[in-house]
Scaffold this active site. Structure first.
Site, PDB file in Angstrom:
ATOM      1  N   CYS A   2       1.557  71.615  44.956  1.00 42.83           N
ATOM      2  CA  CYS A   2       0.298  71.960  45.608  1.00 42.83           C
ATOM      3  C   CYS A   2      -0.612  72.501  44.526  1.00 42.83           C
ATOM      4  CB  CYS A   2       0.509  73.001  46.704  1.00 42.83           C
ATOM      5  SG  CYS A   2      -1.038  73.485  47.523  1.00 42.83           S
ATOM      6  N   GLU A 105      -3.780  66.320  47.980  1.00 45.07           N
ATOM      7  CA  GLU A 105      -2.816  65.612  47.134  1.00 45.07           C
ATOM      8  C   GLU A 105      -3.456  64.302  46.700  1.00 45.07           C
ATOM      9  OE1 GLU A 105      -0.459  65.949  45.342  1.00 45.07           O
ATOM     10  OE2 GLU A 105       0.502  67.793  45.978  1.00 45.07           O
TER      11      GLU A 105
END
Length: 220
Positions: A2, A105
């Protein structure tokens, strides 16, 4: 992993959501492009009370000489967080929740260009990432509270985008993660159940850590 996320809830809404007393120096919101080393909101439990505080995203071990000493530790793997010297004490004693509205992402196209996706809860509720934190004191004696987000294998909703994802702590498990409900937090370090999250493509403008604004999260 992340590496970017968004937080759009006002401070008072976050404080109510997590039943936490807010500090006076919280980061500005909304922020649609939270980047490593930014100050982030974090919920901790101390002395039988929850607090909403600011932390630097990028965990700094106690032995570091400077904030930039060694690699930037923005994530800690769930599989090894209890064993790594940098993280293991924090995993036992200093766990936190990091609120987020969603996170980013990337995939790549045939030409190697990075294609961003924005990921949120399917029901629109705010997310709470599992985190760990460390109070680091530099040579100048000024303490800095730093944190990392714990990641795990991606669930079926996200595996086509990236093989890792943040550990998302469900509302009913947050007291356990913070240490308020006894031991057993390790069993929470798993992927979110299938169907909980959704993802859509967003503009490549978010590839820049200088980009800002709500348009970064709009579907394309």
């Amino acid at each position: 992993m992340c590496g970017r996320f968004a937080i759009t809830l006002p401070d008072d809404a976050m404080a109510r959501l997590f039943a936490a007393a807010p500090a006076n120096d919280l980061p500005e919101v909304p922020n649609y492009n939270v980047c490593p080393t930014n100050r982030v909101h974090s919920v901790i439990a101390q002395e039988d009370a929850r607090r909403l505080v600011a932390m630097r995203w990028g965990f700094v071990p106690h032995w570091a000489k400077t904030l930039d000493d060694g690699p930037l530790l923005i994530n800690a793997r769930a599989e090894t967080v209890a064993e790594k010297p940098a993280f293991r004490t924090a995993a036992r004693e200093r766990r936190c929740l990091i609120p987020a509205s969603g996170f980013y992402e990337w995939t790549k196209d045939a030409d190697g260009r990075r294609l961003p996706w924005y990921i949120t809860a399917r029901d629109g509720a705010p997310l709470a990432f599992a985190g760990i934190w460390q109070l680091w004191e530099g040579d100048d004696g000024r303490p800095v509270t730093t944190c990392a987000i714990i990641t795990t294998d991606a669930n079926p909703d996200l595996a086509h985008i990236h093989h890792r994802m943040p550990v998302v702590v469900a509302p009913e498990d947050r007291a356990l993660w913070l240490g308020e409900a006894g031991k057993g937090a390790a069993r929470l370090m798993h992927p979110a159940p299938e169907g909980v999250l959704q993802a859509w493509r967003v503009d490549p403008a978010v590839n820049s850590n200088r980009a800002s604004g709500q348009a970064l999260t709009r579907p394309i």
